[in-house]
Design a protein around this motif. Sequence first.
Motif, PDB file in Angstrom:
ATOM      1  N   VAL A  14       1.010  -1.366  -0.384  1.00 24.35           N
ATOM      2  CA  VAL A  14      -0.061  -0.503   0.395  1.00 24.35           C
ATOM      3  C   VAL A  14       0.776   1.406   0.194  1.00 24.35           C
ATOM      4  O   VAL A  14       0.626   2.110  -0.756  1.00 24.35           O
ATOM      5  CB  VAL A  14      -0.682  -0.136   1.139  1.00 24.35           C
ATOM      6  N   ALA A  15       2.023   1.169   0.876  1.00 17.53           N
ATOM      7  CA  ALA A  15       2.695   2.336   0.143  1.00 17.53           C
ATOM      8  C   ALA A  15       3.217   2.707  -0.663  1.00 17.53           C
ATOM      9  O   ALA A  15       4.183   3.946  -1.048  1.00 17.53           O
ATOM     10  CB  ALA A  15       4.232   2.032   1.732  1.00 17.53           C
ATOM     11  N   LEU A  65       0.917   3.861  -2.723  1.00 17.56           N
ATOM     12  CA  LEU A  65       0.434   5.209  -2.595  1.00 17.56           C
ATOM     13  C   LEU A  65       1.247   6.902  -3.115  1.00 17.56           C
ATOM     14  O   LEU A  65       1.335   7.159  -3.435  1.00 17.56           O
ATOM     15  CB  LEU A  65       0.420   5.760  -1.389  1.00 17.56           C
ATOM     16  N   GLU A  94       0.779   9.836  -5.443  1.00 14.43           N
ATOM     17  CA  GLU A  94       1.450  10.997  -5.162  1.00 14.43           C
ATOM     18  C   GLU A  94       2.068  11.655  -6.317  1.00 14.43           C
ATOM     19  O   GLU A  94       2.115  12.487  -6.723  1.00 14.43           O
ATOM     20  CB  GLU A  94       2.369  11.192  -4.376  1.00 14.43           C
ATOM     21  N   ILE A 153     -15.194  10.738  -0.456  1.00 10.98           N
ATOM     22  CA  ILE A 153     -15.522   9.244  -0.072  1.00 10.98           C
ATOM     23  C   ILE A 153     -16.322   8.688   1.637  1.00 10.98           C
ATOM     24  O   ILE A 153     -16.402   9.882   2.432  1.00 10.98           O
ATOM     25  CB  ILE A 153     -14.112   8.293   0.413  1.00 10.98           C
ATOM     26  N   ILE A 206     -12.322   0.631   0.704  1.00 11.33           N
ATOM     27  CA  ILE A 206     -12.572   1.771   1.428  1.00 11.33           C
ATOM     28  C   ILE A 206     -10.935   2.230   2.148  1.00 11.33           C
ATOM     29  O   ILE A 206     -11.146   3.478   1.787  1.00 11.33           O
ATOM     30  CB  ILE A 206     -14.288   1.958   2.194  1.00 11.33           C
ATOM     31  N   MET A 207     -10.631   1.108   2.401  1.00 11.32           N
ATOM     32  CA  MET A 207      -9.619   2.356   3.122  1.00 11.32           C
ATOM     33  C   MET A 207      -8.395   2.860   1.704  1.00 11.32           C
ATOM     34  O   MET A 207      -7.812   3.665   2.442  1.00 11.32           O
ATOM     35  CB  MET A 207      -8.547   0.861   3.706  1.00 11.32           C
ATOM     36  N   ALA A 243      -9.876   5.765   0.698  1.00  9.04           N
ATOM     37  CA  ALA A 243      -9.565   7.153   1.397  1.00  9.04           C
ATOM     38  C   ALA A 243      -8.165   7.516   1.344  1.00  9.04           C
ATOM     39  O   ALA A 243      -8.202   8.682   1.752  1.00  9.04           O
ATOM     40  CB  ALA A 243     -10.025   6.655   2.760  1.00  9.04           C
ATOM     41  N   GLN A 244      -7.479   6.808   1.186  1.00 12.76           N
ATOM     42  CA  GLN A 244      -6.150   6.697   1.794  1.00 12.76           C
ATOM     43  C   GLN A 244      -5.680   7.774   0.104  1.00 12.76           C
ATOM     44  O   GLN A 244      -4.427   8.917   0.534  1.00 12.76           O
ATOM     45  CB  GLN A 244      -5.001   5.690   1.840  1.00 12.76           C
ATOM     46  N   ALA A 250      -7.703   9.599  -1.327  1.00 10.14           N
ATOM     47  CA  ALA A 250      -8.439  10.347  -1.825  1.00 10.14           C
ATOM     48  C   ALA A 250      -7.000  11.573  -1.111  1.00 10.14           C
ATOM     49  O   ALA A 250      -6.858  12.300  -0.658  1.00 10.14           O
ATOM     50  CB  ALA A 250      -9.152  10.254  -1.242  1.00 10.14           C
ATOM     51  N   GLY A 251      -6.795  10.886   0.374  1.00 12.43           N
ATOM     52  CA  GLY A 251      -5.975  11.417   1.363  1.00 12.43           C
ATOM     53  C   GLY A 251      -4.245  12.381   0.641  1.00 12.43           C
ATOM     54  O   GLY A 251      -4.239  13.372   0.973  1.00 12.43           O
ATOM     55  N   ILE A 252      -4.170  11.391   0.174  1.00 11.03           N
ATOM     56  CA  ILE A 252      -3.268  11.924  -0.503  1.00 11.03           C
ATOM     57  C   ILE A 252      -2.738  13.438  -1.677  1.00 11.03           C
ATOM     58  O   ILE A 252      -2.738  14.018  -1.953  1.00 11.03           O
ATOM     59  CB  ILE A 252      -2.471  10.515  -1.311  1.00 11.03           C
ATOM     60  N   MET A 270      -5.259  14.953  -1.655  1.00 16.57           N
ATOM     61  CA  MET A 270      -5.602  16.758  -0.820  1.00 16.57           C
ATOM     62  C   MET A 270      -4.796  17.256  -0.091  1.00 16.57           C
ATOM     63  O   MET A 270      -4.091  18.037  -0.304  1.00 16.57           O
ATOM     64  CB  MET A 270      -6.613  16.092   0.416  1.00 16.57           C
ATOM     65  N   VAL A 271      -3.486  15.840   0.490  1.00 17.90           N
ATOM     66  CA  VAL A 271      -2.355  16.754   0.533  1.00 17.90           C
ATOM     67  C   VAL A 271      -1.638  17.903  -0.629  1.00 17.90           C
ATOM     68  O   VAL A 271      -1.063  18.030  -0.611  1.00 17.90           O
ATOM     69  CB  VAL A 271      -1.528  15.056   1.084  1.00 17.90           C
ATOM     70  N   LEU A 287      -4.093  17.215   7.530  1.00 17.78           N
ATOM     71  CA  LEU A 287      -3.052  16.198   6.984  1.00 17.78           C
ATOM     72  C   LEU A 287      -1.939  16.166   6.290  1.00 17.78           C
ATOM     73  O   LEU A 287      -0.801  16.089   6.902  1.00 17.78           O
ATOM     74  CB  LEU A 287      -3.761  15.449   5.468  1.00 17.78           C
ATOM     75  N   VAL A 288      -1.889  17.787   6.048  1.00 13.98           N
ATOM     76  CA  VAL A 288      -0.629  18.231   5.222  1.00 13.98           C
ATOM     77  C   VAL A 288      -0.137  18.215   7.139  1.00 13.98           C
ATOM     78  O   VAL A 288       1.502  18.188   6.605  1.00 13.98           O
ATOM     79  CB  VAL A 288      -0.716  19.913   5.009  1.00 13.98           C
ATOM     80  N   GLN A 338      -6.878   7.663   6.514  1.00 13.29           N
ATOM     81  CA  GLN A 338      -5.702   9.136   5.884  1.00 13.29           C
ATOM     82  C   GLN A 338      -4.056   9.103   6.128  1.00 13.29           C
ATOM     83  O   GLN A 338      -3.233   9.938   5.735  1.00 13.29           O
ATOM     84  CB  GLN A 338      -6.920   9.774   5.642  1.00 13.29           C
ATOM     85  N   MET A 380       2.524   6.393   6.016  1.00  7.85           N
ATOM     86  CA  MET A 380       3.338   5.042   5.186  1.00  7.85           C
ATOM     87  C   MET A 380       3.805   5.748   3.992  1.00  7.85           C
ATOM     88  O   MET A 380       4.461   5.808   3.892  1.00  7.85           O
ATOM     89  CB  MET A 380       1.699   4.331   4.180  1.00  7.85           C
TER      90      MET A 380
END
Lengths: 177, 177
Positions: A42-43, A46, A50, A70, A79-80, A83-84, A86-88, A90-91, B46-47, B84, B90
């Motif tokens: 997963v890392a 992601l 990115e 989400i 979903i996990m 969500a991750q 989407a989090g990346i 956003m960052v 998150l940032v 997230q 990660m």
Amino acid sequence: MRVLGIDPGLTRCGTGVVDGGLGRPLRLVDVGVIRTPSEWSVAERLVFIEKGIEARLDEHRPDAVAIERIFARSDVSTIMGTAQAAGIAMVCAARRGLPIALHTPSEVKAAVSGNGRADKAQVGAMVTRILRLDQAPKPADAADALALAITHIWRGGAQARIDAALAAAGTARKAAR
Amino acid sequence: MRVLGIDPGLTRCGTGVVDGGLGRPLRLVDVGVIRTPSEWSVAERLVFIEKGIEARLDEHRPDAVAIERIFARSDVSTIMGTAQAAGIAMVCAARRGLPIALHTPSEVKAAVSGNGRADKAQVGAMVTRILRLDQAPKPADAADALALAITHIWRGGAQARIDAALAAAGTARKAAR
């Protein structure tokens, strides 16, 4: 206004860049999918996502980023990762100080097709028509990313006015205390 | 071996750095919590978490990062933000090429207390004893991050052997096809 739409996902992360404004024709700038193999951790996946998003931000310099919102009630098995991803996304946007909007799937479907419960084919057909393309972008994740960008441009004016009104109301409420 | 343990969360993200090895006493290097206000957008939070983790990686240069494994069956109201935050952790580790291990809460509880269903107080008490501290680290997120780092060091040898055996078996299976 140029918007990068992102349909987040660990296996396929759709991206689409659209130029345009309210009451003006929209133009496709770029569309694609960032794919990562399920054998990767997963890392690693992601980090690859990115890099892909950063490359699109560098190349197309959007004014805003629209990401699918989400919900925890979505399919639990994916979903996990969604969500991750989407989090990346956003960052990546927030680090550059870009405005970020989250739109729900039904908001996007309603914006492009007038029906909040439209199916994938209908969304693809409307994206094709709105951007005057020869055929629907494939896969669906790519079309969804473009639909997010279109939604953001079309909702932009109204949403900005709502946000301004809410902010003003909040200030008024605080001042009245 | 130096391990950064991370108990991911949007409101409180616990971090703990522990030095040590199998059969050698462990030593507390650093412990803390990255807090973000709920008024901030998820992107801003998150940032901020990313910056906090980067600062700890820069300062303490761990050899590995241990992160709590998140399950979709956890509390639905906080699971998205937790997933997230874990994703950001990660990415921070993977960008530096650091080994990442995910440990479940029950693995951590079992490692430090011998009981996979130990409560927060018991985990805090064992972390205090194992690291020879004067009092339990507060809040629980900080203690949990240290417990993750301890678990990683103690499971490290065994897990590395299991991974090597699995990798060898996989190679053997492929070769046999």
